[in-house]
Design an enzyme around this catalytic site. Sequence first.
Site, PDB file in Angstrom:
ATOM      1  CB  THR A 118     -32.550  14.657   3.690  1.00  0.00           C
ATOM      2  OG1 THR A 118     -31.834  15.822   4.076  1.00  0.00           O
ATOM      3  CG2 THR A 118     -33.987  15.000   3.282  1.00  0.00           C
ATOM      4  CD  GLU A 136     -33.402  18.633   1.876  1.00  0.00           C
ATOM      5  OE1 GLU A 136     -32.286  18.152   2.178  1.00  0.00           O
ATOM      6  OE2 GLU A 136     -33.937  18.396   0.774  1.00  0.00           O
ATOM      7  CG  HIS A 137     -28.627  19.233   2.543  1.00  0.00           C
ATOM      8  ND1 HIS A 137     -27.620  20.154   2.691  1.00  0.00           N
ATOM      9  CD2 HIS A 137     -29.527  19.801   1.696  1.00  0.00           C
ATOM     10  CE1 HIS A 137     -27.884  21.209   1.954  1.00  0.00           C
ATOM     11  NE2 HIS A 137     -29.036  21.026   1.348  1.00  0.00           N
ATOM     12  CG  ASP A 138     -25.008  19.219   5.028  1.00  0.00           C
ATOM     13  OD1 ASP A 138     -24.201  18.397   5.491  1.00  0.00           O
ATOM     14  OD2 ASP A 138     -25.282  19.311   3.809  1.00  0.00           O
TER      15      ASP A 138
END
Length: 210
Positions: A118, A136-138
């Site tokens: 992402t 996923e993010h970050d």
Amino acid sequence: MKPLYGVYGASGCGRGVMPLLRRQLATADVELVFIDDDPAADAANGHPIWTFDRFASEPASQRLAALAVANAGVREMLDQRCRSAGIDVIGVSAGNVVVMDDVEIGPGALLSPFVTLTSNIRIGRCFHGNLYSYVEHDCVIGDYVTFAPGVRCNGNVTIGSHAYIGSGAIIRQGISIGASATVGMGAVVTKDVPPGVTVIGNPARIMEKK
Ligand code: UDP
């Protein structure tokens, strides 16, 4: 002379990567072989298997290799071997991989079908994201990290270099996994994992050495 492309490793991982690289190079006029230092046969799935020495010495206008060995230590050693011989490592990505915004990924990543990365993610050299894994993010992921199939890596996770995440593992948002740690298949990681240990189970616990 044509450009010469190799998939380093003619075992399970390599045979899963070869069709992806073949598709990636479909319109290019190149030679595409397996590289293996201990080949079990002369060819696999229609491609010859060459030793590294042969790959490095056959006439070619350019030489590039995808490092398709799941073991992180071996992958790093092959990366150094290739770089010393002037061979560039290349990334291979299935056609249906989804990569969203601001994803920085190092050279040599192998992304299998149905992988999703992402947004706002950092990943180091020679990452392996196997079938159906997501990041996923970050998240921040080091060098030579391996995700077996179906890893669910939720947001804000940090993973150190050489970590191996087993098939179907779930990593809770915000967790840190230390360098060279191993997460067993199906583990549900709810607490930080120190470097070098193996965790298994749900919730994941450190596997004591016997
Ligand atoms: N291999 C190699 N050079 C090395 C180490 C490994 O060519 O220095 C090859 C090895 O001969 C084998 C493959 O890499 O064919 C690794 O296969 P393995 O079944 O161990 O694992 P996987 O395909 O799952 O990574």
